[in-house]
Scaffold this motif. Structure first.
Motif, short mmCIF file in Angstrom:
data_model
loop_
_atom_site.label_atom_id
_atom_site.label_comp_id
_atom_site.label_asym_id
_atom_site.label_seq_id
_atom_site.Cartn_x
_atom_site.Cartn_y
_atom_site.Cartn_z
N MET A 1 2.60 -8.25 11.17
CA MET A 1 2.32 -6.89 10.64
C MET A 1 1.37 -5.91 11.14
SD MET A 1 2.08 -6.20 6.48
CE MET A 1 1.41 -7.80 6.04
N GLU A 2 1.30 -4.77 11.29
CA GLU A 2 0.26 -4.10 11.79
C GLU A 2 -0.92 -4.33 10.76
OE1 GLU A 2 -0.86 -1.05 14.37
OE2 GLU A 2 1.27 -1.93 14.90
N GLN A 3 -2.28 -4.14 11.42
CA GLN A 3 -3.66 -4.34 10.71
C GLN A 3 -3.61 -2.90 9.74
OE1 GLN A 3 -6.90 -5.60 12.59
NE2 GLN A 3 -5.68 -7.43 13.80
N PHE A 4 -4.26 -3.00 8.74
CA PHE A 4 -4.76 -1.96 8.14
C PHE A 4 -3.37 -0.80 7.43
CE2 PHE A 4 -8.60 -3.24 10.48
CZ PHE A 4 -9.15 -3.79 9.52
N GLN A 5 -2.44 -1.54 7.21
CA GLN A 5 -1.40 -0.66 6.53
C GLN A 5 -1.80 -0.11 5.32
OE1 GLN A 5 2.16 0.00 7.83
NE2 GLN A 5 0.96 -0.40 9.72
N ASN A 6 -1.22 1.11 4.90
CA ASN A 6 -1.65 1.66 3.83
C ASN A 6 -0.80 0.72 2.82
OD1 ASN A 6 -1.37 3.42 1.44
ND2 ASN A 6 -2.09 5.00 2.71
N SER A 7 -1.46 0.47 1.45
CA SER A 7 -0.74 -0.29 0.64
C SER A 7 0.28 0.29 -0.38
CB SER A 7 -2.10 -0.75 -0.55
OG SER A 7 -2.57 0.46 -1.13
N ARG A 8 0.60 1.77 -0.13
CA ARG A 8 1.63 2.50 -0.74
C ARG A 8 2.97 1.79 -0.05
NH1 ARG A 8 0.54 8.08 2.20
NH2 ARG A 8 1.32 7.53 4.08
N HIS A 9 3.01 1.14 1.10
CA HIS A 9 3.89 0.59 1.92
C HIS A 9 4.29 -0.79 1.54
CE1 HIS A 9 4.27 4.12 4.48
NE2 HIS A 9 2.86 3.93 4.62
N HIS A 20 9.48 -12.15 -3.84
CA HIS A 20 9.67 -12.01 -5.04
C HIS A 20 8.59 -11.31 -5.60
CE1 HIS A 20 11.13 -12.58 -9.17
NE2 HIS A 20 9.99 -13.17 -9.24
N TYR A 21 7.28 -11.70 -5.30
CA TYR A 21 5.90 -10.95 -5.91
C TYR A 21 5.11 -10.55 -4.92
CZ TYR A 21 1.68 -10.95 -8.24
OH TYR A 21 0.34 -10.40 -8.91
N VAL A 22 4.64 -9.33 -5.03
CA VAL A 22 3.60 -8.70 -4.19
C VAL A 22 2.38 -8.20 -4.89
CG1 VAL A 22 4.79 -6.72 -4.00
CG2 VAL A 22 3.28 -7.18 -2.10
N ASN A 23 1.24 -8.38 -4.38
CA ASN A 23 0.17 -7.65 -5.00
C ASN A 23 -1.05 -7.49 -3.70
OD1 ASN A 23 -1.63 -6.49 -6.62
ND2 ASN A 23 -1.80 -8.54 -8.21
N HIS A 24 -2.14 -6.58 -3.99
CA HIS A 24 -2.89 -6.38 -3.25
C HIS A 24 -4.19 -6.12 -4.14
CE1 HIS A 24 -3.19 -2.10 -4.10
NE2 HIS A 24 -1.84 -2.06 -4.18
N ASN A 25 -5.56 -6.57 -3.15
CA ASN A 25 -6.75 -6.33 -3.95
C ASN A 25 -6.90 -4.87 -4.24
OD1 ASN A 25 -7.47 -5.96 -1.37
ND2 ASN A 25 -9.44 -6.52 -1.67
N VAL A 26 -8.23 -4.70 -4.76
CA VAL A 26 -8.30 -3.28 -5.32
C VAL A 26 -8.56 -2.41 -4.09
CG1 VAL A 26 -10.96 -3.77 -5.24
CG2 VAL A 26 -10.13 -2.13 -6.74
N VAL A 32 -0.93 -9.97 -0.69
CA VAL A 32 -0.37 -11.52 -1.02
C VAL A 32 1.13 -11.32 -1.51
CG1 VAL A 32 -0.47 -13.47 -2.54
CG2 VAL A 32 -2.54 -12.24 -2.00
N PHE A 33 2.05 -11.98 -0.83
CA PHE A 33 3.38 -12.06 -0.95
C PHE A 33 3.72 -13.62 -1.54
CE2 PHE A 33 2.68 -8.70 2.31
CZ PHE A 33 3.72 -7.89 1.70
N VAL A 34 4.48 -13.70 -2.63
CA VAL A 34 5.08 -14.79 -3.00
C VAL A 34 6.36 -14.93 -3.27
CG1 VAL A 34 4.79 -16.56 -5.04
CG2 VAL A 34 2.74 -15.09 -4.23
N LYS A 35 7.01 -16.03 -2.81
CA LYS A 35 8.57 -16.36 -3.12
C LYS A 35 8.96 -16.57 -4.47
CE LYS A 35 9.48 -18.21 1.68
NZ LYS A 35 10.20 -19.48 2.09
N GLN A 36 10.19 -16.62 -4.74
CA GLN A 36 10.76 -16.93 -6.13
C GLN A 36 10.09 -18.06 -6.69
OE1 GLN A 36 14.87 -16.27 -5.63
NE2 GLN A 36 14.68 -14.62 -7.02
N HIS A 37 10.27 -18.47 -8.06
CA HIS A 37 10.06 -19.58 -8.73
C HIS A 37 8.46 -20.26 -8.68
CE1 HIS A 37 14.33 -19.86 -8.62
NE2 HIS A 37 14.26 -20.06 -7.21
#
Length: 93
Positions: A1-9, A20-26, A32-37
């Motif tokens: 993945m390209e560095q410094f992508q905009n978090s809107r993507h 299944h899950y994704v989040n980013h810091n402030v 952070v990407f997490v699989k199911q379960h």
């Protein structure tokens, strides 16, 4: 993945990676990407770290801290304070 992508993507990357899950810091620099379960709870979120509690299907829990530290030592003092506080205050049962 390209560095410094905009978090809107971030949702687009979540779909492409099949997560299944994704989040980013402030400030959007840690993703952070997490699989199911795996259940995810956010413990701490700042410009230099994102700490998560992960709970597996069998009930096992653990903490994960993703860090993107500042370049200069003086700018990292707040990061070390945050990590120390988490280590003192949070106990996984």
């Amino acid at each position: 993945m390209e560095q410094f992508q905009n978090s809107r993507h971030i949702q687009r990357y979540k779909r492409r990676l099949g997560m299944h899950y994704v989040n980013h810091n402030v400030n959007g620099q840690i993703w952070v990407f997490v699989k199911q379960h795996i259940h995810v709870g956010v413990i701490a979120d700042s410009e230099q770290q994102l700490t998560l509690q992960l709970t597996l299907e069998n009930g096992e829990q653990f903490l994960v801290s993703a860090v993107y530290a500042k370049c200069f030592a003086i700018e990292r003092f707040s990061l070390w304070d945050e990590i120390f506080t988490i280590s003192q205050e949070y106990v996984v049962p």
